[in-house]
Design an enzyme around this catalytic site. Sequence first.
Site, mmCIF file in Angstrom:
data_model
loop_
_atom_site.group_PDB
_atom_site.id
_atom_site.type_symbol
_atom_site.label_atom_id
_atom_site.label_comp_id
_atom_site.label_asym_id
_atom_site.label_seq_id
_atom_site.Cartn_x
_atom_site.Cartn_y
_atom_site.Cartn_z
ATOM 1 N N ARG A 53 -7.268 50.946 36.075
ATOM 2 C CA ARG A 53 -6.738 49.638 35.697
ATOM 3 C C ARG A 53 -6.093 49.671 34.318
ATOM 4 O O ARG A 53 -5.374 48.752 33.927
ATOM 5 C CB ARG A 53 -7.860 48.604 35.726
ATOM 6 C CG ARG A 53 -7.414 47.156 36.008
ATOM 7 C CD ARG A 53 -6.885 46.381 34.817
ATOM 8 N NE ARG A 53 -6.393 45.062 35.207
ATOM 9 C CZ ARG A 53 -6.973 43.919 34.890
ATOM 10 N NH1 ARG A 53 -8.072 43.899 34.162
ATOM 11 N NH2 ARG A 53 -6.447 42.768 35.276
ATOM 12 N N SER A 54 -6.318 50.706 33.559
ATOM 13 C CA SER A 54 -5.844 50.770 32.183
ATOM 14 C C SER A 54 -4.389 51.235 32.122
ATOM 15 O O SER A 54 -4.087 52.377 32.462
ATOM 16 C CB SER A 54 -6.725 51.740 31.387
ATOM 17 O OG SER A 54 -6.083 52.156 30.205
ATOM 18 N N PRO A 55 -3.473 50.386 31.649
ATOM 19 C CA PRO A 55 -2.078 50.830 31.524
ATOM 20 C C PRO A 55 -1.937 51.974 30.525
ATOM 21 O O PRO A 55 -1.102 52.862 30.699
ATOM 22 C CB PRO A 55 -1.338 49.577 31.041
ATOM 23 C CG PRO A 55 -2.388 48.717 30.419
ATOM 24 C CD PRO A 55 -3.637 48.991 31.193
#
Length: 215
Positions: free
Chosen positions: A12-14
């Site tokens: 989920r971490s860009p």
Amino acid sequence: MTLQAQLYFSFRSPYSYLAIGRYRALTEMFDVDIELKPVYPLAIRQPDFFERNHPNWLGYTFRDMIRVAQFHSIPFAPPKPDPIVQDMTTRKIAEDQPHVFRLTRLGQAAAREGKGLVFADEVSRLIWGGTAGWNEGDHLKIAAEKAGLDWGALLEKISAEPDELDVEIAANQDALEASGHWGVPTLVFDGEPFFGQDRIEMVLWRMNEKGMTER
């Protein structure tokens, strides 16, 4: 001698996405092995994280991630769907999360095979690189095959061993915190944590100090 490092990563971490392709390239250019250590995102570990942050946090983060992608010429677009189901107006995290548990368990299953880094890179390109409906059709299957993995075997593994995989993922989080940090992406090399996509040059500097060689 091959240098060893661990990359703590969230789907989920860009910023994890903006780092992982460059870390993959590092392993292809230099005699370095980076082991992927997937963790669940803050939205799962700390569901009230977004609600507690300053109102400007979300807007600034979106602006920053876009310019980082532009600076490094990395394809970037908001994920469709988001790996985390969240009301972006209230920042509240939904109780039902159909994507992130599956993704993270797939990443851990791939890591067991020694292909976690490549798999996570291929999947992240789908999620953050502009592929609408990345969770549908054969998108994930093709990403797994590009990483040299058997998609059917991966699905069987996450179906048969979800609890075991979750124990391993929790151990990854514990190891991350024991290293001296808590967020992602964090690369740990020789016991030293390097947090953020903007620490890759510093990682290279440190690895060069330790005798890193080209492949």
